[in-house]
Design a protein around this motif. Structure first.
Motif, PDB file in Angstrom:
ATOM      1  N   VAL A   1       1.127  -0.700   0.327  1.00 41.47           N
ATOM      2  CA  VAL A   1      -0.185  -0.037  -0.113  1.00 41.47           C
ATOM      3  C   VAL A   1       0.442   1.121  -0.075  1.00 41.47           C
ATOM      4  O   VAL A   1       0.328   2.031  -0.816  1.00 41.47           O
ATOM      5  CB  VAL A   1      -1.020   0.307   1.387  1.00 41.47           C
ATOM      6  CG1 VAL A   1      -2.229   1.426   1.408  1.00 41.47           C
ATOM      7  CG2 VAL A   1      -1.962  -0.924   1.103  1.00 41.47           C
ATOM      8  N   LYS A   2       1.598   1.394   1.000  1.00 40.52           N
ATOM      9  CA  LYS A   2       3.040   2.477   0.680  1.00 40.52           C
ATOM     10  C   LYS A   2       3.725   3.145  -0.785  1.00 40.52           C
ATOM     11  O   LYS A   2       3.589   4.051  -1.258  1.00 40.52           O
ATOM     12  CB  LYS A   2       3.931   1.851   1.855  1.00 40.52           C
ATOM     13  CG  LYS A   2       2.976   2.249   3.318  1.00 40.52           C
ATOM     14  CD  LYS A   2       4.343   2.192   4.873  1.00 40.52           C
ATOM     15  CE  LYS A   2       4.214   2.340   5.422  1.00 40.52           C
ATOM     16  NZ  LYS A   2       4.652   2.057   6.444  1.00 40.52           N
ATOM     17  N   LEU A   3       3.834   2.131  -1.061  1.00 40.29           N
ATOM     18  CA  LEU A   3       4.771   1.860  -2.627  1.00 40.29           C
ATOM     19  C   LEU A   3       3.327   2.637  -3.277  1.00 40.29           C
ATOM     20  O   LEU A   3       4.026   3.119  -4.108  1.00 40.29           O
ATOM     21  CB  LEU A   3       5.034   0.000  -3.096  1.00 40.29           C
ATOM     22  CG  LEU A   3       5.432   0.406  -4.339  1.00 40.29           C
ATOM     23  CD1 LEU A   3       7.148   0.839  -4.252  1.00 40.29           C
ATOM     24  CD2 LEU A   3       5.885  -1.452  -4.627  1.00 40.29           C
ATOM     25  N   LEU A   4       2.287   1.436  -3.184  1.00 44.04           N
ATOM     26  CA  LEU A   4       1.445   1.824  -4.132  1.00 44.04           C
ATOM     27  C   LEU A   4       1.018   3.793  -4.039  1.00 44.04           C
ATOM     28  O   LEU A   4       1.241   4.129  -5.048  1.00 44.04           O
ATOM     29  CB  LEU A   4       0.071   1.500  -4.561  1.00 44.04           C
ATOM     30  CG  LEU A   4      -0.232   0.043  -4.805  1.00 44.04           C
ATOM     31  CD1 LEU A   4      -1.080  -0.957  -4.666  1.00 44.04           C
ATOM     32  CD2 LEU A   4       0.331   0.058  -6.453  1.00 44.04           C
ATOM     33  N   GLU A   5       0.896   4.238  -2.900  1.00 47.28           N
ATOM     34  CA  GLU A   5       0.564   5.231  -1.869  1.00 47.28           C
ATOM     35  C   GLU A   5       1.787   6.326  -2.831  1.00 47.28           C
ATOM     36  O   GLU A   5       1.201   7.440  -3.102  1.00 47.28           O
ATOM     37  CB  GLU A   5       0.491   5.761  -1.238  1.00 47.28           C
ATOM     38  CG  GLU A   5      -0.794   4.897  -0.634  1.00 47.28           C
ATOM     39  CD  GLU A   5      -0.752   5.474   1.387  1.00 47.28           C
ATOM     40  OE1 GLU A   5      -0.048   5.369   1.577  1.00 47.28           O
ATOM     41  OE2 GLU A   5      -2.360   4.943   1.952  1.00 47.28           O
TER      42      GLU A   5
END
Length: 142
Positions: free
Chosen positions: A84-88
């Motif tokens: 999720v952090k990477l996608l954000e």
């Protein structure tokens, strides 16, 4: 005096199933390498051990990952949070790029308008392009 090893041609049927499974287990647990297993158990071919690892082992050779290494819910949550952090981060980067692209398009439009007013020429063509006279002649000949 060195011992001379005498090789006897063996087949897969010469090894019991329990021996095959034991060797695979020892290799997967890191107690032996395939070379060490070959020496210890008198296995002549390296391919033999590899076949056993592929056939009886826990490693998924198709997808190159362990197939029975189930993850705990905490590990799954941590992986998903990292994803999720990477996608954000990717989303923020793409939004920034879109913002810059929009600003560039606005600036280019302004530059074209200024050039059209200053030099009294049409840079943007509102009508479809005219065909060249050579193309018209070729169409008439057919």
């Amino acid at each position: 005096m060195e011992e001379e090893t005498v090789y006897v041609k063996r087949s897969q049927r010469d090894y019991s199933m329990s021996l095959k499974l034991q060797i695979v287990q020892e290799i997967e647990r890191g107690k032996l390498t395939s070379s060490e297993a070959m020496k210890r158990y008198g296995i002549q071919g390296h391919g033999t051990v590899l076949k056993w690892l592929r056939k009886f082992g826990n490693f998924d050779w198709e997808n190159q990952s362990p197939n029975n290494m189930s993850k705990t819910p905490e590990q799954k949550i941590m992986e998903l949070e990292a994803k999720v952090k990477l996608l954000e981060k990717q989303k923020a980067l793409l939004e920034e790029q879109a913002f810059v692209s929009d600003k560039k398009a606005i600036i280019f439009d302004m530059m074209i308008e200024l050039a059209e007013e200053e030099y009294k020429i049409d840079i943007r063509k509102n009508s479809p392009p005219e065909q060249s006279p050579n193309l018209k002649k070729n169409k008439n000949k057919r």
